[in-house]
Design an enzyme around this catalytic site. Sequence first.
Site, PDB file in Angstrom:
ATOM      1  N   LYS C  76      31.662  38.249  35.319  1.00 40.94           N
ATOM      2  CA  LYS C  76      33.011  38.428  34.758  1.00 40.94           C
ATOM      3  C   LYS C  76      33.989  37.988  35.835  1.00 40.94           C
ATOM      4  CE  LYS C  76      35.991  42.100  32.842  1.00 40.94           C
ATOM      5  NZ  LYS C  76      36.030  43.536  32.432  1.00 40.94           N
ATOM      6  N   SER C 151      37.554  44.572  27.775  1.00 43.56           N
ATOM      7  CA  SER C 151      38.066  43.361  28.374  1.00 43.56           C
ATOM      8  C   SER C 151      36.967  42.349  28.741  1.00 43.56           C
ATOM      9  CB  SER C 151      38.868  43.694  29.628  1.00 43.56           C
ATOM     10  OG  SER C 151      38.064  44.358  30.557  1.00 43.56           O
ATOM     11  N   SER C 175      35.336  48.780  28.522  1.00 47.51           N
ATOM     12  CA  SER C 175      35.315  47.313  28.558  1.00 47.51           C
ATOM     13  C   SER C 175      33.965  46.644  28.651  1.00 47.51           C
ATOM     14  CB  SER C 175      36.193  46.815  29.709  1.00 47.51           C
ATOM     15  OG  SER C 175      37.544  47.103  29.421  1.00 47.51           O
TER      16      SER C 175
END
Lengths: 95, 484, 484
Positions: C76, C151, C175
């Site tokens: 990420k 997210s 997330s």
Amino acid sequence: MSISRDKIEQVAWLARIRLEDSEKEALEGKLSDILGMVDQLQASDTDGITPMAHPLDATQRLRPDEVTETNKRERFQAVAPETQDGLYLVPRVVE
Amino acid sequence: MQWETVIGLEVHVQLATQSKIFSGASTAFGAEPNAQASAVDLAMPGMLPVLNEGAVRMAVQFGLAVNANIAHRSVFDRKNYFYADLPKGYQISQMYHPIVGKGEVSVNLSDGSERTIGIEHAHLEEDAGKSLHEDFQGQSGIDLNRAGTPLLEIVSEPDMRSAEEAAAYLRKIHAIVTYLGISDGDMSQGSMRCDCNVSVRPKGQTEFGTRSEIKNVNSFRFVEKAINTEVERQIELIEDGGEVQQETRLYDADRDETRSMRTKEFANDYRYFPDPDLLPVEIDDTYINAIRDGLPELPDAKQARFVTEYGLNADEAAPLVQSQALADYFEQVARGSGDARQAANWIMGELARLMNQNEVEIQDCPVNAGDLATLILRVQDGTISGKLAKQVFEALWNGEGSPDDIIEQQGLKQVSDSGEIEALVDQVLADNQAMVDDYLGEEVAKKQKKKFNALVGQVMKASQGKANPAQVNEILQQRLDTKG
Amino acid sequence: MHTSTLSELARALEAGETTSEALTRETLERIRAHDGRYNSFITVAEERALEQARAADQARTEGRAGPLTGIPFAHKDIFCTEDLLTTCGSRMLENFAPPYNSTVAQKLDDAGAVCVGKANMDEFAMGSSNETSYFGPVTNPWGDGLVPGGSSGGSAAAVAARLVPAATATDTGGSIRQPAALCGLTGLKPTYGRISRYGIIAFASSLDQAGTLTRDARDAALMLNTMAGFDPKDSTSLDREVPDYCASLDNDLSGLRIGLPKEYFSDELSPEMAEQVRNAVREYENLGATVKEISLPHSHLAVAAYYVIAPAEASANLSRFDGVRYGHRCENPQDLNDLYLRSRSEGFGEEVKRRILVGTYALSAGFFDAYYLKAQKVRRLIQQDFTDAFNEVDLIMGPTSPSPAFAQGDKTDDPINMYLEDVFTIASNLAGLPAMSIPGGMVNNLPVGLQIIGNYFDEARMLNAAHRFQQVTDWHQQVAPNGV
């Protein structure tokens, strides 16, 4: 709890965020909604409860007083927007 | 209207750790700009603080030295504001649970009295970087080497009632931190900084008046002067019908006045909250006691020892313990010469005078303790007279050699040979018949003494000050007696 | 090969059936050919990845290979990767290549894993749909026009589309778990403090935790084995032994006590969703577990508490983005404040600004007690609920999200609606408990997640429970229709 235009400006200043007037308008509503949701907290009974700043029941580790870092100025300043003679440049700071 | 002054001091002490409080970068002085700013100090994305044990230990040492409560649990908070020298946009400090609680120090004043000044608390925090205003085409250059250096902020109670007390308190704090070795306390370099909170109130009033804060006063002398001028300003303002504003001011040494700093647009709301990157600091009694056992002899204890061990009185001892270095110097001279009182007199007299004049600290004093001790011994054993010792001392200061070298080179040896002195006396008597007759004819004892001293003076002059005064007195008296 | 799980690939590499270089090339080709549909990558690191792959193959010939050696995966874009662009989904860091590695990236590098690129995400991890990224929204492989969740939307889409077998991610309020649920993946958020936060761009420091998005529990266990562990550079990292999470995967579940919080099966959950979740839980009864209803009475306060604490911490964490030392800087700043105001306003998107403002407000004078302090107290109540529950049960289960994947644009105008996506996941972040989501059913042909919440440091038991479920069901093997 609704948030006033004045308060938004004050808070935006503290956070150094510039808002256009149109943004301020849009924010007034949205922020008031968020704060309204958050106001649910007021209804809860928290007498005698200690605030919880950390999920861990642990204490701060103490690091021995030793120098462990070397001079990496070149590397770090390679990502800097503006430097000169090893200093970071900013618009003149008036004391 | 009688006015009372109320003063509180906030002293920031830079702690002498090897590395920074939250990162492993060096704190050594004199590095190239930003050569000692690690990724943590630069607040780069994802970087995290880790607490330096040395800073904790030094804070505890200070707390113990001022008899303060040491917090077994203390917490770091974020103090949020934006400034060019503050990379994270917040300073890590301790707002609600500082590591050192209430303590006190005693200070000696010039009138011989002693006062106890309270310490409200002392907390750890990190220092900011530096803005350099040399012209970079209208820009400022930021050096973050200093960012992250540990600071101990010592907050006094508003217990001081005069500028003198404030300066004495500051000197005491300075002595304590230098004795402990936790800081070099150098105000001119910024390793010790003082903010003065000053207010006035009508004598007898219990409420405090509005106070102003004089920031970053960088010497003991300036602290006294800044406070005095600010008090004057406030009193004048009130007496003229005005109100003291709660504001930050700066002391202008050239004009000897304080002036208001530019007011900020919105007052700063620091939004303190516990730093979630750091856990509560917990230290136990074992840790604290080990530190207590390792404390060096502190100023008050040393002063008391000088009184008992060296027979000085408190007034003589107090100035000698203002710094560790000075106290050590004194002890060397006292032991070397065997005369503590003389040692004290020389140090606080001639030595202090030359040090002040030349703006030199004891560490850099050109007269070493051994030489001063020797000088004292030479006066004691009669080699030179007390009067000429001062001359020798100045020569020592100027690096002209050892005391004996100087005495030899300048021919300052006291004349104690009775034959020589008799010869001198006889010469003087022969050359000053009028004075002799005057003396012999005098009947009033006091006037007689004066005339006798005048003759002694003549002998001393004739010997260029080298004659042993006691012997001169004796021999002159003998001669005159035979004449009379 | 792309249909294989991480463990299957590891076995294939071990058996010499393929090389890391070949695997990596195929992976890069797949990304090139197909990611246009999902926009799951912000940066693809072709050269760097191939170098890593070659080094991995070399390590294998030298007998130095471990379970993750040579496996392609994505980070990420919140994990700092040395000299590789790390944008955090923001214009603010659009050109930022960190001169250091996060601990997580370093560990995976050291394990020989191959980072093929940085996955898209909601800006500064603030979002539940990956629609706030400066680099464009991410599309769920389960349907064009559907959100992948956030997210960590990019990480989830990349794994669900089978571009990569695994991705790292972070979870502050859900997330990892919510995208896992919406994309039919296994998402794991370990106990707070289990994985180092050093080098992870901070959102809310007391809530952020790194974790994984994989196709099954075994893969998650393999990743966790490498990622977990004490890090002296992170003060909130716990010094606790890392067990072999794979060793206990096949443990028997008889006697396992499962609790279903009644508050999680309320009106926010549609009957269809509730049914899927309850069916999934029934499988556990078949495996020998007992299930009972429990209560987490303060659940209804979790979202409110979170939306004070997270923005408050974020508002301070994001202050460092000021255009001075890195990141976006505005053109021709007139003075310091202009530099801050414009750099920040240009660099941050709307949602980020909104949260910074909420956070600043919650900490500001006059509101601190009512908001921030109150939320921290409620946080403790929420934690206590869990502590009480874990006295009676070993694992807590329930839904991960209130609904399956929704359409892009559905909730962007209504922040509160968006925030409620996290209504079931937030509480475990507040308490710091480990939690995961595994595919547990389908509604409208879209994946439904089963959430498993464990007690502190009980990841082994959770992974065991997840793995056993995956041995008797095949929800986790359903392939996204628009995947590769």
